[in-house]
Design a protein around this motif. Structure first.
Motif, mmCIF file in Angstrom:
data_model
loop_
_atom_site.group_PDB
_atom_site.id
_atom_site.type_symbol
_atom_site.label_atom_id
_atom_site.label_comp_id
_atom_site.label_asym_id
_atom_site.label_seq_id
_atom_site.Cartn_x
_atom_site.Cartn_y
_atom_site.Cartn_z
ATOM 1 N N THR A 48 17.367 43.221 23.577
ATOM 2 C CA THR A 48 16.239 42.393 24.024
ATOM 3 C C THR A 48 15.305 42.100 22.855
ATOM 4 O O THR A 48 14.788 43.021 22.213
ATOM 5 C CB THR A 48 15.465 43.092 25.163
ATOM 6 N N GLY A 49 15.149 40.815 22.580
ATOM 7 C CA GLY A 49 14.239 40.397 21.516
ATOM 8 C C GLY A 49 14.829 40.434 20.120
ATOM 9 O O GLY A 49 14.140 40.103 19.157
ATOM 10 N N ILE A 50 16.089 40.829 19.989
ATOM 11 C CA ILE A 50 16.729 40.905 18.668
ATOM 12 C C ILE A 50 17.322 39.535 18.314
ATOM 13 O O ILE A 50 18.134 38.994 19.063
ATOM 14 C CB ILE A 50 17.866 41.961 18.646
ATOM 15 N N PRO A 51 16.954 38.974 17.168
ATOM 16 C CA PRO A 51 17.532 37.696 16.769
ATOM 17 C C PRO A 51 18.991 37.875 16.313
ATOM 18 O O PRO A 51 19.300 38.822 15.597
ATOM 19 C CB PRO A 51 16.662 37.255 15.575
ATOM 20 N N ILE A 52 19.834 36.971 16.749
ATOM 21 C CA ILE A 52 21.209 36.915 16.245
ATOM 22 C C ILE A 52 21.530 35.429 16.033
ATOM 23 O O ILE A 52 20.734 34.565 16.387
ATOM 24 C CB ILE A 52 22.240 37.546 17.217
ATOM 25 N N ALA A 53 22.673 35.152 15.435
ATOM 26 C CA ALA A 53 23.080 33.756 15.281
ATOM 27 C C ALA A 53 24.542 33.638 15.667
ATOM 28 O O ALA A 53 25.298 34.612 15.589
ATOM 29 C CB ALA A 53 22.847 33.295 13.844
ATOM 30 N N GLN A 54 24.910 32.447 16.104
ATOM 31 C CA GLN A 54 26.245 32.242 16.674
ATOM 32 C C GLN A 54 27.065 31.301 15.815
ATOM 33 O O GLN A 54 26.582 30.258 15.372
ATOM 34 C CB GLN A 54 26.109 31.615 18.074
ATOM 35 N N ILE B 186 27.957 33.602 24.879
ATOM 36 C CA ILE B 186 26.551 33.177 24.774
ATOM 37 C C ILE B 186 25.783 33.626 26.021
ATOM 38 O O ILE B 186 24.667 34.147 25.935
ATOM 39 C CB ILE B 186 26.460 31.633 24.636
ATOM 40 N N GLU B 187 26.400 33.421 27.169
ATOM 41 C CA GLU B 187 25.784 33.821 28.441
ATOM 42 C C GLU B 187 25.456 35.314 28.415
ATOM 43 O O GLU B 187 24.383 35.739 28.842
ATOM 44 C CB GLU B 187 26.775 33.499 29.565
ATOM 45 N N LYS B 188 26.386 36.102 27.886
ATOM 46 C CA LYS B 188 26.188 37.562 27.836
ATOM 47 C C LYS B 188 25.033 37.924 26.904
ATOM 48 O O LYS B 188 24.230 38.802 27.216
ATOM 49 C CB LYS B 188 27.472 38.253 27.369
ATOM 50 N N PHE B 189 24.964 37.251 25.755
ATOM 51 C CA PHE B 189 23.845 37.536 24.837
ATOM 52 C C PHE B 189 22.519 37.092 25.452
ATOM 53 O O PHE B 189 21.507 37.779 25.296
ATOM 54 C CB PHE B 189 24.060 36.866 23.478
ATOM 55 N N ASN B 190 22.526 35.965 26.138
ATOM 56 C CA ASN B 190 21.295 35.511 26.792
ATOM 57 C C ASN B 190 20.842 36.520 27.841
ATOM 58 O O ASN B 190 19.663 36.861 27.936
ATOM 59 C CB ASN B 190 21.502 34.137 27.447
ATOM 60 N N THR B 191 21.794 37.004 28.641
ATOM 61 C CA THR B 191 21.476 37.987 29.673
ATOM 62 C C THR B 191 20.920 39.267 29.045
ATOM 63 O O THR B 191 20.025 39.904 29.594
ATOM 64 C CB THR B 191 22.737 38.306 30.513
ATOM 65 N N ALA B 192 21.464 39.614 27.876
ATOM 66 C CA ALA B 192 21.008 40.834 27.192
ATOM 67 C C ALA B 192 19.643 40.640 26.540
ATOM 68 O O ALA B 192 19.073 41.592 26.003
ATOM 69 C CB ALA B 192 22.038 41.254 26.149
ATOM 70 N N GLY B 193 19.134 39.393 26.551
ATOM 71 C CA GLY B 193 17.804 39.149 25.989
ATOM 72 C C GLY B 193 17.784 38.878 24.498
ATOM 73 O O GLY B 193 16.719 38.834 23.880
ATOM 74 N N ALA B 194 18.970 38.701 23.891
ATOM 75 C CA ALA B 194 19.028 38.401 22.460
ATOM 76 C C ALA B 194 18.471 37.000 22.203
ATOM 77 O O ALA B 194 18.474 36.145 23.083
ATOM 78 C CB ALA B 194 20.460 38.496 21.957
ATOM 79 N N VAL B 195 17.990 36.786 20.980
ATOM 80 C CA VAL B 195 17.396 35.507 20.591
ATOM 81 C C VAL B 195 18.389 34.776 19.682
ATOM 82 O O VAL B 195 18.858 35.344 18.700
ATOM 83 C CB VAL B 195 16.078 35.754 19.827
ATOM 84 N N GLN C 261 29.470 45.770 22.508
ATOM 85 C CA GLN C 261 29.183 46.214 23.873
ATOM 86 C C GLN C 261 28.815 45.030 24.771
ATOM 87 O O GLN C 261 29.185 44.979 25.935
ATOM 88 C CB GLN C 261 28.026 47.223 23.847
ATOM 89 N N THR C 262 28.078 44.091 24.188
ATOM 90 C CA THR C 262 27.665 42.916 24.965
ATOM 91 C C THR C 262 28.795 41.888 25.065
ATOM 92 O O THR C 262 28.968 41.239 26.087
ATOM 93 C CB THR C 262 26.418 42.284 24.296
ATOM 94 N N MET C 263 29.590 41.747 24.012
ATOM 95 C CA MET C 263 30.606 40.692 23.981
ATOM 96 C C MET C 263 31.845 41.001 24.830
ATOM 97 O O MET C 263 32.457 40.101 25.400
ATOM 98 C CB MET C 263 31.064 40.440 22.534
ATOM 99 N N ALA C 264 32.241 42.284 24.891
ATOM 100 C CA ALA C 264 33.527 42.642 25.497
ATOM 101 C C ALA C 264 33.490 42.564 27.011
ATOM 102 O O ALA C 264 32.419 42.681 27.619
ATOM 103 C CB ALA C 264 33.914 44.045 25.057
#
Lengths: 483, 95
Positions: free
Chosen positions: A68-74, A104-113, A224-227
């Motif tokens: 949550t709140g951690i920036p990542i890039a795709q 992407i949906e999973k990262f959004n749900t996890a609160g990643a930026v 953990q979020t992607m799998a």
């Protein structure tokens, strides 16, 4: 802030040392400062700050997760609703996907930026990021050299600290080779472990998304979020997802490591061979036993791969027809002209080469000789790995026969570029998981150690990588000028 | 094995892929080199080996025949180069 691990960043957010908006802005500023690297195709500034604001609210209440709140890039191969998705091609220069990829949906749900979309070889076809319509990416370790590919923007962004971690995809080495050339940690999961839904298809039986980060510890958090199983991906495997961080500290006492002798033949640069040897010795100190093994059909991996990947690419890329989305040529004379010119004007040379190769291999009279033969060879290669992995727990070797090469150095000879994939592509044919770990330098350029495991042993691979990173500091090295 | 320029033109047409006349020789050369590489597979004895399409030999899953997608026609058509009255437009096929 940009040198902290994801765990440290998450702690900083929770302890209000900084907010997600501040953290996101700090990374956006770095991305802006190092624009010359050309890591990003799209920087999603407004979108990122909006997500960060929402994450800050979430962080103030219960229910915030580690990301949550951690920036990542795709990597720009994952479809993102509302943000342009180009796959590195002129064909999709105007494409804004109407839906999100599952990842992407999973990262959004996890609160990643999501900071933005990363540069890549066109449709992931390339080993240097030079086939991108948006231009080459510079390797932060030496800006005259390539970052590798196809996830070149991803690897360079992590190495330059423009994002704490990123996503990549690996069809023939596209996570591991750029990770190796940029001195970062990359994990190509087992085929079927990470959903391919919304991940633009290149070669459907080989493509697999995975995390790229500075350390195995951070890669485990992304993994953990992607799998996980996804009904929207017909090749997704329905199998429980383990806790990838739980076993990171397990002992490696008694670990059996196989060194495939074919990985250490005359094609390997001697400085890289020495770096790998030193890394393997480090594992001995950690309690591992070393054994030589053999993958007798490995040399056939390159021809089999380039038949299968090209064949599948020619089928997958037939969807780009100038009718429903993507580029359309001006003033088509008739329907054929519309197809031929739209595709001809919007695909780059490497993509065209592979479409031509694949079309030829699948055409009447050649299908059995090329495609079916390649699929049979694929089973032989897979069998070699099964045999080797029945004798040992993991295989180790180099990722790439050379370190980062000069921009423009290999672009005139596609075959030479293909041959550089020798140590990575067999793994995709078998569908196995594998990692690239920073394991030192040769001529001041990073060298990656490849660790290949059995199906669905990503947790063990991450443990093996993490233990190495507890006793070595290669993964903590930062390229000069990017500290 | 080497491919002629005519063969390249034929393959390009099969793929509905425009290539510049001036690039045809280069493609012929590159593809011929790729085919040479691929002939190495001939060395492998694959008698009695089943072709491998999926790493885990997984079969396609079946699901109940129930519509799960929502209608997103407007979304999808918004991406198209040319549409009219809910239809995708292409040049005239029949005179």
């Amino acid at each position: 802030m940009h040198n902290k691990t994801i765990t440290e960043l998450a702690k900083g957010l929770r302890e209000k040392e900084f907010s997600s908006v501040e953290l996101t802005q700090a990374y956006l500023d770095r991305i802006n400062k190092y624009q010359a690297l050309n890591c990003f195709i799209t920087v999603a500034e407004d979108h990122a700050l909006e997500q960060a604001k929402r994450s800050d609210i979430q962080l103030a209440s219960a229910g915030a997760g580690l990301l949550t709140g951690i920036p990542i890039a795709q990597k720009d191969i994952f479809c993102t609703q509302g943000i342009k998705t180009t796959c590195g091609s002129k064909m999709l220069d105007n494409f804004i996907a109407p839906y999100n990829a599952t990842v992407i949906e999973k990262f959004n749900t996890a609160g990643a930026v999501t900071l933005g979309k990363l540069n890549m070889d066109e449709f992931a076809m390339g080993s240097s990021n030079e086939t991108s319509f948006y231009g080459a990416v510079q390797n932060p370790w030496d800006t005259n050299t390539v970052p590798g590919g196809s996830s070149g923007g991803s690897a360079a962004a992590v190495a330059a600290r423009l994002s704490p971690a990123v996503t990549g995809t690996d069809t023939g080495g596209s996570i591991r080779q750029p990770a190796s050339l940029c001195g970062i940690t990359g994990l190509k999961p087992t085929y079927g472990r990470v959903s391919r839904y919304g991940m633009i298809a290149f070669a459907s039986s080989l493509d697999q998304g995975g995390p790229m980060a500075r350390s195995a510890e951070d890669a485990a958090i992304l993994m953990q979020t992607m799998a996980g199983f996804d009904t929207k991906d017909s090749t997704s495997v329905d199998r429980e997802v383990p806790n990838y961080s739980a076993g990171l500290n397990n002992s490696l006492e008694g670990l059996k490591i196989g060194l495939p002798k074919e990985f250490f033949d005359e094609g390997l640069n001697s400085d890289i061979a020495s770096a790998i040897e030193i890394a393997v010795n480090e594992y001995k100190k950690l309690g591992a036993e070393i054994k030589e093994v053999s993958l007798p059909n490995m040399k056939l991996a390159i021809p089999a791969y380039y038949v299968i990947a090209s064949a599948e690419c020619s089928a997958n890329l037939s969807r780009y027809d100038g009718v429903r989305f993507g580029y359309r040529c001006g003033d088509p004379a008739d329907l054929n002209d519309l197809y031929i010119r739209s595709r001809g004007e919007a695909f780059g040379a490497e993509v065209k080469r592979r479409i031509l190769m694949g079309t030829y291999a699948l055409s009447a009279g050649y299908y059995d000789a090329y495609y079916i033969k390649a699929q049979k060879v694929r089973r032989l290669i897979s069998g070699d790995f099964s045999q080797a992995l029945s004798e040992v727990d993991v295989l180790m070797g180099p990722v790439s026969p050379t370190t980062a090469f000069g921009i423009g150095e290999k672009t005139n000879d596609p075959i030479e570029m293909y041959l550089a994939d020798i140590y990575t592509i067999a793994v995709n044919l078998a569908g196995l998981p594998a990692m690239s770990l920073p394991a030192g330098f040769a001529n001041n350029k990073p060298v990656g150690l490849q660790v290949i495991g059995n199906y669905f042993t990503e947790d063990r691979l991450l443990n093996i990588a993490h233990q190495y990173q507890q006793v070595t500091g290669w993964h903590q090295q930062t390229p000069q000028g990017f500290e | 094995m080497s491919l002629t320029t005519d063969e390249i033109k034929k393959i390009a047409y099969l793929a509905r892929l425009g290539i510049d006349e001036s690039d045809i020789d280069a493609y012929a050369n590159d593809l011929s080199n790729m085919l040479d590489l691929m002939t190495q597979m001939g060395k492998a004895n694959t008698a009695g080996i089943n072709p491998m399409a999926h790493p885990m030999d997984q079969m396609q899953r079946l699901r109940p025949d129930v519509a799960t997608e929502t209608n997103q026609r407007d979304h999808f058509q918004a991406l198209a180069p040319q549409t009219e009255a809910g239809l995708y437009l292409v040049p005239k096929v029949l005179d």
